[in-house]
Design an enzyme around this catalytic site. Structure first.
Site, PDB file in Angstrom:
ATOM      1  N   ASP A 164      43.321 -12.788  51.348  1.00  0.00           N
ATOM      2  CA  ASP A 164      42.892 -13.656  50.260  1.00  0.00           C
ATOM      3  C   ASP A 164      43.729 -14.929  50.306  1.00  0.00           C
ATOM      4  OD1 ASP A 164      42.180 -14.836  47.924  1.00  0.00           O
ATOM      5  OD2 ASP A 164      42.663 -13.154  46.614  1.00  0.00           O
ATOM      6  N   ASP A 207      37.134 -17.904  50.717  1.00  0.00           N
ATOM      7  CA  ASP A 207      38.580 -17.726  50.828  1.00  0.00           C
ATOM      8  C   ASP A 207      39.013 -16.276  51.030  1.00  0.00           C
ATOM      9  OD1 ASP A 207      37.650 -17.120  48.329  1.00  0.00           O
ATOM     10  OD2 ASP A 207      39.479 -17.683  47.302  1.00  0.00           O
ATOM     11  N   GLU A 208      38.068 -15.360  51.120  1.00  0.00           N
ATOM     12  CA  GLU A 208      38.458 -13.965  51.294  1.00  0.00           C
ATOM     13  C   GLU A 208      37.734 -13.350  52.484  1.00  0.00           C
ATOM     14  OE1 GLU A 208      38.005 -11.581  47.751  1.00  0.00           O
ATOM     15  OE2 GLU A 208      38.528 -13.287  46.489  1.00  0.00           O
TER      16      GLU A 208
END
Lengths: 79, 413
Positions: B9, B105-106
């Site tokens: 993350d 973003d993950e």
């Protein structure tokens, strides 16, 4: 403090795809020849703000980082 | 063999990327927020310093300013975030080809077969250090034997940290956490669980499966399994992600929608965009869904099946309007702030078309040919060249391109 200075760079493109920066032109028009590239790695520039391929260059006996960010070149300039 | 799953993350992704590029604001409270004049003025992300003022993602920028008067508001720069997202994924791909993105973003990574680089924790440390050095942003990584625990692990300690959650310690680390920390538990589920006296993740795990099913249905059984670590959902392969399951657009209107015509204008703008994107992919859809959000930010979705597959803008728009009329009454309910339209349940246009007795299918084909002609004209002369009449009734509402994807780039012949 540092700032991001985009520069013109003279590059040698070799037939195997390797690229070597040979000289860069500073904002004031002065040309600096790059004597030797000592290291190439991916890295971020925390000082100037950016990330890309970092060329560690020897210019006039001093070590300078030259960054290739996508298709533009920049150095960490003192302000 | 026990799997090794990583969840990576990127901490405060948009804000971190902005702060990297602007050293001068790095030590100030920064948020990335939308354009307030277009009413997109909410906090998308904040940096660590802004977080100390208890500014929350999703709240209005003016609220954030009240909490922190010297706040720096930066407009979002999505191409830049895409670049960083791709650069991060390139790093992950050095260790495994099983990389499943979850938003920009993950990512989940399955490194079970990547022992050559070390153990799960060692690979996580490698990735953490490399992202920091090469991209100048920090990540937090959860290492576990399933996706859910890996995700909880990446939330456990941040920023710039690695948390290993194994079969031996998950009860100590995760079970004391409140239910809302659990993946798939939102506001509504939290309320239901709390009202039954279930307050922690451990409570959920220790209930019987039947009891959880009684409270939450199928969803409850799933949560019961997840909290006990019985999640065996595989991490998808990079290339499997390309299968498109739905195409949709949504937009917040520049002003509240108070009449049916307002809704119609915006709905057709969305239908044009969704229809065109669907035709570009060569799809026809059988399900149309709409999402509505009123000016107090309450939102809901409704969808319906069509009698036959279609890719016609007119038909999608008409169905969306029917759905809207059946489910919302602007006279009695609040004005609407944003609308969304999504099509799913695709078949490929190269497939056979089921004709019918009364010629509807032929009408539909004709409408699709018309749409194709309009697409061609718009691609060549810009999207302003041919427009639906309804869009001209209110240019303030119709004068935007959803997602900005359809550039009025004029192809020359």
């Amino acid at each position: 403090m540092y700032r991001k200075v985009y520069v013109d760079v003279l590059i040698r493109h070799e037939k195997n795809g390797k690229i070597t920066p040979l000289a860069l032109t500073w904002e004031n028009g002065e040309v600096y020849e790059i004597d030797r590239v000592t290291q190439i790695c991916k890295a971020a520039s925390l000082k100037a703000g950016g990330a890309g391929l970092r060329f560690t260059c020897r210019i006039r006996n001093r070590e300078t980082y030259l960054f290739l960010e996508d298709d533009k070149w920049f150095v960490e300039g003192k302000s | 063999m026990e799997r090794i799953v990583l969840h990576v993350d990127c901490n405060k992704f948009y804000a971190s990327v902005e702060c990297l590029h602007r050293p001068e604001i790095r030590n100030l409270p920064v948020i990335v927020g939308g354009d307030e004049s277009l009413r997109h003025g909410i906090v998308l992300t904040k940096n660590e310093i802004a977080a100390r003022y208890s500014i929350k993602t999703g709240e209005a920028i003016w609220q954030a300013r009240q909490k922190c008067p010297n706040l720096v508001v930066v407009p979002p720069n999505y191409p830049l975030y895409m670049r960083f997202s791709n650069l991060a994924r390139e790093i992950y791909c050095d260790y495994t080809d099983l990389v499943e993105p979850y938003g920009l973003d993950e990512c989940w990574l399955d490194v079970t077969g990547s022992g050559i680089f070390g153990s799960g924790r060692e690979i996580a440390e490698l990735i953490r250090r490399r992202v920091k050095k090469e991209l100048g942003i920090t990540v937090s990584i959860g290492v576990s034997y399933n996706k859910v625990f890996a995700k909880l692990g990446s939330d456990y300690k941040k920023p710039d940290a690695v948390t290993v959650i194994g079969k031996d310690n998950f009860k100590d680390l995760l079970w004391p956490l409140p239910v809302r920390e659990m993946f798939f538990v939102g506001r509504a589920t939290e309320k239901k669980l709390n009202s039954c006296g279930i307050r922690t993740i451990g409570d959920m795990a220790n209930c019987s499966r039947e009891y959880m099913k009684l409270i939450l249905g199928k969803h409850g059984e799933m949560l019961h399994a997840f909290t006990n670590g019985y999640d065996n959902d595989p991490v998808k392969h990079m290339d499997d992600m390309r299968i498109i399951k739905s195409i949709g657009n949504s937009s917040t209107a520049p002003r509240d929608l108070k009449t049916e015509n307002d809704v119609k204008v915006l709905m057709y703008v969305l239908a044009e965009s969704v229809g065109r994107r669907m035709r570009e992919q060569g799809f026809r859809c059988k399900t149309v869904g709409i999402s509505l959000r009123d000016n107090e930010l309450c939102s809901f979705v409704r969808q319906m099946k069509l009698p036959a597959y279609t890719a016609s803008t007119g038909e999608i728009g008409a169905v969306a309007m029917t759905l809207f009329k059946e489910n919302y009454n602007l006279k009695r309910q609040k004005p609407l702030r944003s609308l969304g339209l999504a099509c799913s349940d695709f078949e490929h246009e190269a497939g056979a078309v089921q004709l019918d007795l009364f010629g509807d299918a032929q009408k539909r084909l004709k409408a699709e040919r018309l749409d194709a002609a309009v697409d061609g004209l718009q691609a060549r002369f810009g999207s302003e060249s041919v427009r639906r009449g309804v869009l001209l009734t209110d240019r303030a509402l119709s004068g935007f391109e959803p997602g900005g994807s359809f550039t009025p780039f004029k192809r020359s012949f």
